[in-house]
Design a protein around this motif. Structure first.
Motif, PDB file in Angstrom:
ATOM      1  N   LEU A  15      -4.908  20.384   3.631  1.00  0.00           N
ATOM      2  CA  LEU A  15      -5.297  18.988   3.804  1.00  0.00           C
ATOM      3  C   LEU A  15      -5.920  18.779   5.187  1.00  0.00           C
ATOM      4  CD1 LEU A  15      -2.297  16.953   2.287  1.00  0.00           C
ATOM      5  CD2 LEU A  15      -4.550  17.352   1.274  1.00  0.00           C
ATOM      6  N   ALA A  16      -7.042  18.086   5.231  1.00  0.00           N
ATOM      7  CA  ALA A  16      -7.678  17.736   6.505  1.00  0.00           C
ATOM      8  C   ALA A  16      -7.173  16.357   6.908  1.00  0.00           C
ATOM      9  CB  ALA A  16      -9.194  17.736   6.362  1.00  0.00           C
ATOM     10  N   ILE A  17      -6.322  16.317   7.943  1.00  0.00           N
ATOM     11  CA  ILE A  17      -5.673  15.060   8.329  1.00  0.00           C
ATOM     12  C   ILE A  17      -5.934  14.779   9.803  1.00  0.00           C
ATOM     13  CG2 ILE A  17      -3.503  13.777   8.432  1.00  0.00           C
ATOM     14  CD1 ILE A  17      -2.380  15.822   6.401  1.00  0.00           C
ATOM     15  N   LYS A  18      -6.564  13.661  10.063  1.00  0.00           N
ATOM     16  CA  LYS A  18      -6.710  13.169  11.431  1.00  0.00           C
ATOM     17  C   LYS A  18      -6.146  11.761  11.562  1.00  0.00           C
ATOM     18  CE  LYS A  18     -10.665  15.953  12.943  1.00  0.00           C
ATOM     19  NZ  LYS A  18     -12.041  15.921  13.522  1.00  0.00           N
ATOM     20  N   THR A  19      -6.292  10.957  10.507  1.00  0.00           N
ATOM     21  CA  THR A  19      -5.813   9.583  10.517  1.00  0.00           C
ATOM     22  C   THR A  19      -4.919   9.342   9.310  1.00  0.00           C
ATOM     23  OG1 THR A  19      -7.598   8.644   9.169  1.00  0.00           O
ATOM     24  CG2 THR A  19      -8.024   8.912  11.542  1.00  0.00           C
ATOM     25  N   TRP A  20      -4.200   8.220   9.334  1.00  0.00           N
ATOM     26  CA  TRP A  20      -3.378   7.857   8.186  1.00  0.00           C
ATOM     27  C   TRP A  20      -4.254   7.612   6.961  1.00  0.00           C
ATOM     28  CZ3 TRP A  20       1.636   8.695   8.052  1.00  0.00           C
ATOM     29  CH2 TRP A  20       2.352   8.748   9.256  1.00  0.00           C
TER      30      TRP A  20
ATOM     31  N   LEU B 164      -4.641  10.255   4.364  1.00  0.00           N
ATOM     32  CA  LEU B 164      -3.556  10.434   3.383  1.00  0.00           C
ATOM     33  C   LEU B 164      -3.516   9.312   2.350  1.00  0.00           C
ATOM     34  CD1 LEU B 164      -0.758  11.475   5.902  1.00  0.00           C
ATOM     35  CD2 LEU B 164      -1.688  12.940   4.097  1.00  0.00           C
ATOM     36  N   ASN B 165      -4.305   8.288   2.568  1.00  0.00           N
ATOM     37  CA  ASN B 165      -4.261   7.111   1.699  1.00  0.00           C
ATOM     38  C   ASN B 165      -5.186   7.286   0.499  1.00  0.00           C
ATOM     39  OD1 ASN B 165      -3.348   4.612   0.903  1.00  0.00           O
ATOM     40  ND2 ASN B 165      -4.832   3.478   2.131  1.00  0.00           N
ATOM     41  N   LYS B 166      -4.823   8.236  -0.357  1.00  0.00           N
ATOM     42  CA  LYS B 166      -5.622   8.556  -1.540  1.00  0.00           C
ATOM     43  C   LYS B 166      -4.704   8.646  -2.753  1.00  0.00           C
ATOM     44  CE  LYS B 166      -8.730  11.233   1.417  1.00  0.00           C
ATOM     45  NZ  LYS B 166      -9.244  12.582   1.760  1.00  0.00           N
ATOM     46  N   LYS B 167      -5.238   8.287  -3.900  1.00  0.00           N
ATOM     47  CA  LYS B 167      -4.406   8.194  -5.104  1.00  0.00           C
ATOM     48  C   LYS B 167      -3.853   9.548  -5.568  1.00  0.00           C
ATOM     49  CE  LYS B 167      -8.350   8.285  -8.315  1.00  0.00           C
ATOM     50  NZ  LYS B 167      -9.019   7.556  -9.414  1.00  0.00           N
ATOM     51  N   ASP B 168      -4.511  10.648  -5.140  1.00  0.00           N
ATOM     52  CA  ASP B 168      -4.028  11.964  -5.554  1.00  0.00           C
ATOM     53  C   ASP B 168      -3.046  12.572  -4.551  1.00  0.00           C
ATOM     54  OD1 ASP B 168      -6.020  12.186  -3.662  1.00  0.00           O
ATOM     55  OD2 ASP B 168      -6.756  14.108  -4.412  1.00  0.00           O
ATOM     56  N   ILE B 169      -2.680  11.817  -3.511  1.00  0.00           N
ATOM     57  CA  ILE B 169      -1.729  12.287  -2.501  1.00  0.00           C
ATOM     58  C   ILE B 169      -0.341  11.737  -2.795  1.00  0.00           C
ATOM     59  CG2 ILE B 169      -1.069  12.153  -0.062  1.00  0.00           C
ATOM     60  CD1 ILE B 169      -3.351  14.015  -0.420  1.00  0.00           C
ATOM     61  N   LYS B 170       0.644  12.626  -2.762  1.00  0.00           N
ATOM     62  CA  LYS B 170       2.041  12.228  -2.888  1.00  0.00           C
ATOM     63  C   LYS B 170       2.744  12.530  -1.567  1.00  0.00           C
ATOM     64  CE  LYS B 170       2.456  13.056  -7.885  1.00  0.00           C
ATOM     65  NZ  LYS B 170       3.168  13.842  -8.919  1.00  0.00           N
TER      66      LYS B 170
ATOM     67  N   ARG C  92       9.069   2.202   6.036  1.00  0.00           N
ATOM     68  CA  ARG C  92       8.370   0.930   6.269  1.00  0.00           C
ATOM     69  C   ARG C  92       6.946   1.146   6.764  1.00  0.00           C
ATOM     70  NH1 ARG C  92      13.613  -0.194   8.088  1.00  0.00           N
ATOM     71  NH2 ARG C  92      13.064   0.275  10.259  1.00  0.00           N
ATOM     72  N   TYR C  93       6.777   2.071   7.703  1.00  0.00           N
ATOM     73  CA  TYR C  93       5.460   2.290   8.290  1.00  0.00           C
ATOM     74  C   TYR C  93       4.494   2.904   7.269  1.00  0.00           C
ATOM     75  CZ  TYR C  93       1.987   3.494  11.853  1.00  0.00           C
ATOM     76  OH  TYR C  93       0.833   3.586  12.600  1.00  0.00           O
ATOM     77  N   VAL C  94       4.951   3.942   6.583  1.00  0.00           N
ATOM     78  CA  VAL C  94       4.094   4.622   5.610  1.00  0.00           C
ATOM     79  C   VAL C  94       3.754   3.701   4.441  1.00  0.00           C
ATOM     80  CG1 VAL C  94       4.031   6.514   3.923  1.00  0.00           C
ATOM     81  CG2 VAL C  94       4.854   6.934   6.252  1.00  0.00           C
ATOM     82  N   SER C  95       4.737   2.943   3.976  1.00  0.00           N
ATOM     83  CA  SER C  95       4.497   2.034   2.849  1.00  0.00           C
ATOM     84  C   SER C  95       3.450   0.979   3.192  1.00  0.00           C
ATOM     85  CB  SER C  95       5.804   1.346   2.430  1.00  0.00           C
ATOM     86  OG  SER C  95       6.736   2.306   1.974  1.00  0.00           O
ATOM     87  N   ALA C  96       3.463   0.513   4.438  1.00  0.00           N
ATOM     88  CA  ALA C  96       2.510  -0.514   4.854  1.00  0.00           C
ATOM     89  C   ALA C  96       1.098   0.050   4.993  1.00  0.00           C
ATOM     90  CB  ALA C  96       2.957  -1.130   6.176  1.00  0.00           C
TER      91      ALA C  96
ATOM     92  N   LEU D  69      -0.115   3.198   3.548  1.00  0.00           N
ATOM     93  CA  LEU D  69      -0.638   4.003   2.439  1.00  0.00           C
ATOM     94  C   LEU D  69      -0.433   3.291   1.107  1.00  0.00           C
ATOM     95  CD1 LEU D  69       0.621   7.545   3.569  1.00  0.00           C
ATOM     96  CD2 LEU D  69      -1.379   6.246   4.337  1.00  0.00           C
ATOM     97  N   ASP D  70      -1.289   2.333   0.831  1.00  0.00           N
ATOM     98  CA  ASP D  70      -1.142   1.552  -0.394  1.00  0.00           C
ATOM     99  C   ASP D  70      -1.769   2.225  -1.614  1.00  0.00           C
ATOM    100  OD1 ASP D  70      -3.674   1.239   0.693  1.00  0.00           O
ATOM    101  OD2 ASP D  70      -3.910  -0.826  -0.013  1.00  0.00           O
ATOM    102  N   LYS D  71      -2.569   3.280  -1.385  1.00  0.00           N
ATOM    103  CA  LYS D  71      -3.193   3.988  -2.510  1.00  0.00           C
ATOM    104  C   LYS D  71      -2.431   5.262  -2.876  1.00  0.00           C
ATOM    105  CE  LYS D  71      -7.914   2.367  -1.534  1.00  0.00           C
ATOM    106  NZ  LYS D  71      -7.620   1.644  -0.271  1.00  0.00           N
ATOM    107  N   ALA D  72      -1.785   5.881  -1.893  1.00  0.00           N
ATOM    108  CA  ALA D  72      -1.033   7.111  -2.144  1.00  0.00           C
ATOM    109  C   ALA D  72       0.239   6.811  -2.931  1.00  0.00           C
ATOM    110  CB  ALA D  72      -0.682   7.778  -0.820  1.00  0.00           C
TER     111      ALA D  72
END
Length: 277
Positions: free
Chosen positions: A135-140, A143-149, A160-164, A166-169
């Motif tokens: 995975l190429a990760i620089k920003t949150w 990770l905010n993609k529908k195919d990411i778990k 709380r932070y991740v849920s706010a 990553l609304d697509k993941a």
């Protein structure tokens, strides 16, 4: 005979008052004075790499917290004495005068009601992800993609932070950190989010994954807890010492030395100096 008994009773009272006064004086001795008279700096330790690690072969305590404690003991001209506690009992151990200091103890409002903290943070850590290597990760947003778990521990700051953000993941919530990491280990998720220090030992155990601090970095400071007392000499000296270690880069050096000895390449994990992020 009556007069003699009264004299004996009077001497007994005076003697007991003297003992009480001596006891009170002993109890009122400051941490600074007690360390000097005892010849030891009692540092709370608990098995939690990279902060504290007890080598099963040598029984020696290493890790960042141990390194700071040993350096302070040397500066004070006393012996370093590790005293085993847990994160949950460290505050009580300080209050009961079982230890003199506990490193990597976050300064929270609740803890500040019971013990003291120096003004200078000991180190900084941040919310991170242990993610698949490809995975190429620089920003949150990466990770905010529908195919990411992504796995988080339910009801925590991470949740709380991740849920706010990553609304697509797909976010899977688990009762404990261990279960969240196990989901990554079994490849049920692409990433697990925790504050970065615990992820170091977990990645080593799993044998795969990259540790990333996605931008914007969600950082926290950690400190050193000391006993609350009227004499602030020890607290203020600790503040000066950890400020010096941090500003000269020595804290980061100790951290990287432990990682090397632990079999982890320091260049593959985030620093504890926020200036290095």
């Amino acid at each position: 005979m009556v007069i003699f008994k009264k004299l004996i009773a009077a001497f007994a009272v005076i003697f007991s008052l003297g003992l009480a006064a001596n006891s009170a004086q002993a109890q009122e001795a400051s941490t600074w004075d007690s360390i000097q008279s005892r010849g030891e700096l009692r540092v709370g330790v608990t098995q939690a790499p990279p902060w504290f690690y007890k080598d099963p072969a040598t029984q020696e305590w290493t890790g960042l917290g141990s390194s700071v404690g040993k350096a302070m003991a040397e500066q004070l001209g006393v012996k370093f004495k590790p005293v085993e506690v847990t994160w949950g009992t460290a505050v009580a151990a300080l209050q009961a005068n079982k230890i003199d200091i506990m490193f990597v103890l976050d300064a929270t409002p609740a803890r500040a009601m019971a013990i003291d903290f120096p003004a200078q943070p000991l180190l900084y850590y941040a919310l991170a992800v242990l993610a698949d290597d490809d995975l190429a990760i620089k920003t949150w947003d990466d990770l905010n993609k529908k195919d990411i778990k992504i796995a988080v521990t339910q009801g925590t700051t991470m949740d709380r932070y991740v849920s706010a953000r990553l609304d697509k993941a797909t976010i899977l919530r688990f009762p404990s950190n261990g279960e969240a990491v196990a989901a990554f280990q079994s490849k049920r998720v692409n990433a697990v989010s925790l504050f970065h220090p615990p992820l170091i030992a977990m990645r080593k155990k799993i044998g795969r994954g990259q540790i990333v601090l996605p931008s914007p970095v969600r950082q926290s400071a950690s400190s050193a807890g000391v006993r609350r007392e009227a004499d602030k000499t020890f607290r203020d000296w600790v503040n000066t010492a950890i400020a010096y270690y941090y500003q000269t880069g020595q804290t980061q050096v100790w951290y990287e030395e432990f990682l090397d000895s632990f079999g982890v390449d320091p260049s593959t994990v985030p620093a504890i100096r926020r200036e290095n992020w």
